[in-house]
Motif scaffolding. Structure first.
Motif, PDB file in Angstrom:
ATOM      1  N   ARG A 261     -13.148  29.531  11.129  1.00 18.43           N
ATOM      2  CA  ARG A 261     -12.436  29.405  12.390  1.00 18.43           C
ATOM      3  C   ARG A 261     -13.423  29.177  13.532  1.00 18.43           C
ATOM      4  N   ILE A 262     -14.533  29.895  13.549  1.00 14.18           N
ATOM      5  CA  ILE A 262     -15.552  29.717  14.591  1.00 14.18           C
ATOM      6  C   ILE A 262     -16.202  28.341  14.456  1.00 14.18           C
ATOM      7  N   LEU A 263     -16.477  27.945  13.224  1.00 16.01           N
ATOM      8  CA  LEU A 263     -17.095  26.643  12.979  1.00 16.01           C
ATOM      9  C   LEU A 263     -16.177  25.505  13.440  1.00 16.01           C
ATOM     10  N   ILE A 264     -14.902  25.583  13.124  1.00 17.53           N
ATOM     11  CA  ILE A 264     -13.950  24.542  13.509  1.00 17.53           C
ATOM     12  C   ILE A 264     -13.793  24.508  15.026  1.00 17.53           C
ATOM     13  N   THR A 265     -13.720  25.679  15.673  1.00 15.90           N
ATOM     14  CA  THR A 265     -13.592  25.734  17.133  1.00 15.90           C
ATOM     15  C   THR A 265     -14.821  25.126  17.803  1.00 15.90           C
ATOM     16  N   THR A 266     -15.999  25.444  17.305  1.00 13.94           N
ATOM     17  CA  THR A 266     -17.238  24.897  17.867  1.00 13.94           C
ATOM     18  C   THR A 266     -17.302  23.391  17.674  1.00 13.94           C
ATOM     19  N   LEU A 267     -16.970  22.944  16.493  1.00 18.19           N
ATOM     20  CA  LEU A 267     -16.991  21.514  16.201  1.00 18.19           C
ATOM     21  C   LEU A 267     -15.990  20.758  17.078  1.00 18.19           C
ATOM     22  N   ALA A 268     -14.801  21.302  17.242  1.00 18.54           N
ATOM     23  CA  ALA A 268     -13.788  20.664  18.089  1.00 18.54           C
ATOM     24  C   ALA A 268     -14.252  20.610  19.537  1.00 18.54           C
ATOM     25  N   SER A 269     -14.918  21.686  20.013  1.00 17.46           N
ATOM     26  CA  SER A 269     -15.419  21.715  21.396  1.00 17.46           C
ATOM     27  C   SER A 269     -16.485  20.652  21.609  1.00 17.46           C
ATOM     28  N   VAL A 270     -17.397  20.518  20.661  1.00 16.39           N
ATOM     29  CA  VAL A 270     -18.467  19.521  20.772  1.00 16.39           C
ATOM     30  C   VAL A 270     -17.880  18.113  20.756  1.00 16.39           C
ATOM     31  N   MET A 271     -16.907  17.866  19.879  1.00 12.60           N
ATOM     32  CA  MET A 271     -16.281  16.546  19.823  1.00 12.60           C
ATOM     33  C   MET A 271     -15.530  16.234  21.109  1.00 12.60           C
ATOM     34  N   PHE A 272     -14.861  17.255  21.670  1.00  8.55           N
ATOM     35  CA  PHE A 272     -14.105  17.042  22.903  1.00  8.55           C
ATOM     36  C   PHE A 272     -15.041  16.752  24.072  1.00  8.55           C
ATOM     37  N   ILE A 273     -16.097  17.509  24.200  1.00  7.39           N
ATOM     38  CA  ILE A 273     -17.049  17.303  25.305  1.00  7.39           C
ATOM     39  C   ILE A 273     -17.768  15.969  25.129  1.00  7.39           C
ATOM     40  N   GLY A 274     -18.167  15.649  23.932  1.00  7.22           N
ATOM     41  CA  GLY A 274     -18.832  14.372  23.675  1.00  7.22           C
ATOM     42  C   GLY A 274     -17.892  13.191  23.842  1.00  7.22           C
ATOM     43  N   GLY A 275     -16.609  13.406  23.600  1.00  2.24           N
ATOM     44  CA  GLY A 275     -15.637  12.334  23.717  1.00  2.24           C
ATOM     45  C   GLY A 275     -15.266  11.999  25.147  1.00  2.24           C
ATOM     46  N   ILE A 276     -15.469  12.907  26.076  1.00  2.00           N
ATOM     47  CA  ILE A 276     -15.090  12.651  27.469  1.00  2.00           C
ATOM     48  C   ILE A 276     -15.932  11.530  28.057  1.00  2.00           C
ATOM     49  N   GLY A 277     -17.227  11.539  27.827  1.00  2.48           N
ATOM     50  CA  GLY A 277     -18.100  10.498  28.369  1.00  2.48           C
ATOM     51  C   GLY A 277     -17.799   9.128  27.782  1.00  2.48           C
ATOM     52  N   THR A 278     -17.467   9.088  26.495  1.00  2.00           N
ATOM     53  CA  THR A 278     -17.195   7.789  25.868  1.00  2.00           C
ATOM     54  C   THR A 278     -15.799   7.290  26.179  1.00  2.00           C
ATOM     55  N   ALA A 279     -14.871   8.188  26.498  1.00  2.03           N
ATOM     56  CA  ALA A 279     -13.507   7.763  26.801  1.00  2.03           C
ATOM     57  C   ALA A 279     -13.473   6.930  28.081  1.00  2.03           C
ATOM     58  N   SER A 280     -14.233   7.349  29.093  1.00  2.00           N
ATOM     59  CA  SER A 280     -14.230   6.587  30.338  1.00  2.00           C
ATOM     60  C   SER A 280     -14.899   5.231  30.138  1.00  2.00           C
TER      61      SER A 280
END
Length: 120
Positions: free
Chosen positions: A4-23
């Motif tokens: 659960r911690i691993l999935i939450t961390t991975l999702a957070s990293v993907m979300f933060i990394g995805g914000i810059g590429t989305a724009s």
């Protein structure tokens, strides 16, 4: 619990990394025009709705006499029509023309330069 911690961390990293590429992806979008299949493609054996890009004339064909007879239909650019590849000869047939009927509306143009799948 570790997963659960691993999935939450991975999702957070993907979300933060995805914000810059989305724009970046939003600013670089371009319209992509659908590729028109070639005249000899099996795509055209069924009736297809297309837009006319330049003026085209369909002539009346008499299957009993085996030749083109009096009668024409001309379509201007921007008109939406339904056509299919004739198959029996190089050309196009307007939809609504039954294969067993005597009269067909045909165009002897053996290319796709006069039509488009999308409206311009």
């Amino acid at each position: 619990m570790k997963y659960r911690i691993l999935i939450t961390t991975l999702a957070s990293v993907m979300f933060i990394g995805g914000i810059g590429t989305a724009s970046t992806a939003i600013t670089n979008t371009q319209t992509v025009q659908a590729a028109t299949p070639s005249f000899s493609s099996s795509y055209w054996t069924k009736n297809r709705r297309v837009y006319v890009t330049k003026k085209i004339t369909f002539k009346r064909y008499d299957a009993l006499k085996g030749r083109i007879v009096r009668g024409r239909r001309t379509f201007k650019a921007g008109k939406r029509i339904t056509v299919r590849n004739a198959g029996e000869f190089d050309g196009w047939v307007l939809a609504g023309t039954k294969s067993g009927s005597r009269y067909w509306w045909v165009s002897t143009s053996a290319n796709t330069k006069w039509l488009s799948l999308t409206k311009h």
